[in-house]
Design a protein around this motif. Structure first.
Motif, PDB file in Angstrom:
ATOM      1  N   CYS A  31      10.447 -39.086  19.258  1.00 22.32           N
ATOM      2  CA  CYS A  31       9.071 -39.544  19.467  1.00 22.32           C
ATOM      3  C   CYS A  31       8.177 -39.059  18.340  1.00 22.32           C
ATOM      4  CB  CYS A  31       8.519 -38.984  20.769  1.00 22.32           C
ATOM      5  SG  CYS A  31       9.549 -39.274  22.203  1.00 22.32           S
ATOM      6  N   ASP A  33       5.087 -38.584  18.817  1.00 22.93           N
ATOM      7  CA  ASP A  33       4.365 -37.554  19.570  1.00 22.93           C
ATOM      8  C   ASP A  33       4.913 -37.602  20.997  1.00 22.93           C
ATOM      9  OD1 ASP A  33       2.584 -36.072  21.149  1.00 22.93           O
ATOM     10  OD2 ASP A  33       0.888 -36.559  19.859  1.00 22.93           O
ATOM     11  N   THR A  34       5.584 -36.547  21.418  1.00 23.31           N
ATOM     12  CA  THR A  34       6.210 -36.540  22.744  1.00 23.31           C
ATOM     13  C   THR A  34       5.190 -36.721  23.863  1.00 23.31           C
ATOM     14  OG1 THR A  34       6.148 -34.126  22.811  1.00 23.31           O
ATOM     15  CG2 THR A  34       8.197 -35.152  22.032  1.00 23.31           C
ATOM     16  N   ARG A  35       3.968 -36.252  23.667  1.00 25.80           N
ATOM     17  CA  ARG A  35       2.939 -36.417  24.704  1.00 25.80           C
ATOM     18  C   ARG A  35       2.603 -37.892  24.905  1.00 25.80           C
ATOM     19  NH1 ARG A  35      -1.106 -32.590  21.681  1.00 25.80           N
ATOM     20  NH2 ARG A  35      -0.229 -33.979  20.127  1.00 25.80           N
ATOM     21  N   THR A  36       2.496 -38.629  23.821  1.00 24.90           N
ATOM     22  CA  THR A  36       2.176 -40.053  23.908  1.00 24.90           C
ATOM     23  C   THR A  36       3.348 -40.837  24.493  1.00 24.90           C
ATOM     24  OG1 THR A  36       0.712 -39.850  22.009  1.00 24.90           O
ATOM     25  CG2 THR A  36       1.449 -42.065  22.561  1.00 24.90           C
ATOM     26  N   SER A  38       5.689 -39.738  26.373  1.00 28.17           N
ATOM     27  CA  SER A  38       5.906 -39.333  27.770  1.00 28.17           C
ATOM     28  C   SER A  38       5.133 -40.217  28.735  1.00 28.17           C
ATOM     29  CB  SER A  38       5.493 -37.875  27.975  1.00 28.17           C
ATOM     30  OG  SER A  38       6.379 -37.023  27.302  1.00 28.17           O
ATOM     31  N   ILE A  39       3.958 -40.662  28.344  1.00 27.51           N
ATOM     32  CA  ILE A  39       3.154 -41.543  29.197  1.00 27.51           C
ATOM     33  C   ILE A  39       3.913 -42.847  29.453  1.00 27.51           C
ATOM     34  CG2 ILE A  39       1.017 -42.898  29.331  1.00 27.51           C
ATOM     35  CD1 ILE A  39      -0.263 -40.588  27.621  1.00 27.51           C
ATOM     36  N   HIS A  42       7.230 -42.079  31.470  1.00 27.97           N
ATOM     37  CA  HIS A  42       6.911 -41.747  32.860  1.00 27.97           C
ATOM     38  C   HIS A  42       6.554 -43.014  33.640  1.00 27.97           C
ATOM     39  CE1 HIS A  42       5.527 -39.434  36.277  1.00 27.97           C
ATOM     40  NE2 HIS A  42       4.406 -40.153  36.260  1.00 27.97           N
ATOM     41  N   SER A  52      10.580 -34.339  19.057  1.00 31.36           N
ATOM     42  CA  SER A  52       9.506 -34.720  18.158  1.00 31.36           C
ATOM     43  C   SER A  52      10.086 -35.132  16.803  1.00 31.36           C
ATOM     44  CB  SER A  52       8.561 -33.530  17.996  1.00 31.36           C
ATOM     45  OG  SER A  52       7.518 -33.864  17.135  1.00 31.36           O
ATOM     46  N   ASP A  80       4.170 -44.011  18.275  1.00 27.74           N
ATOM     47  CA  ASP A  80       3.146 -43.893  19.321  1.00 27.74           C
ATOM     48  C   ASP A  80       2.731 -45.273  19.815  1.00 27.74           C
ATOM     49  OD1 ASP A  80       3.218 -41.177  19.178  1.00 27.74           O
ATOM     50  OD2 ASP A  80       1.369 -40.972  18.033  1.00 27.74           O
TER      51      ASP A  80
END
Length: 128
Positions: A31, A33-36, A38-39, A42, A52, A80
């Motif tokens: 990814c 950005d793993t946070r982006t 992840s959305i 999920h 990352s 992203d």
């Protein structure tokens, strides 16, 4: 096998079925950005190991990824938003795959220039 998976530009429902199927069979997902990412993951109830892979890590992070690919793991690369390698990381990874004869392919998705053209009202015939 490396999959370059295009992701939605704005709306999560724009993920293609082929992209969804690919992410579900992936052993590892890279990814920007793993946070982006992840959305998105999920939302589709996909639980896979995320790593990352961004501009500042493109060259240094190649060896662990190539090790997975040499073991014939299924690895997907996500941006992203949009398509990996188009203003996003991925080019060095593709070059390494070519050099090592590791197979890779692209899973198409949203294309913002085409969407912008359609929504602009401009004539589409002379578009290049």
């Amino acid at each position: 096998m490396l999959y370059l998976v295009a992701t939605p530009i704005g709306h999560l429902a724009d993920l293609s079925q082929r992209a969804l199927d690919t992410l579900k069979i992936s052993d590892v997902i890279l990814c920007e950005d793993t946070r982006t990412s992840s959305i998105l993951l999920h939302h589709y109830k996909i639980q896979k190991p995320l790593f990352s892979y961004h501009r500042w890590k493109e060259k240094k992070g190649l060896e662990p990824i190539l090790a997975q690919l040499r073991k014939e793991k299924t690895v997907s690369l996500l941006s992203d938003a949009g398509t990996p390698c188009i203003s996003d990381p991925g080019w060095y990874l593709i070059q390494a795959c070519i050099e090592e004869k590791i197979p890779f392919t692209a899973i198409p998705g949203p294309c913002s220039p085409i969407q912008a053209l359609l929504l602009s009202g401009f004539e589409t015939e002379p578009f290049q």
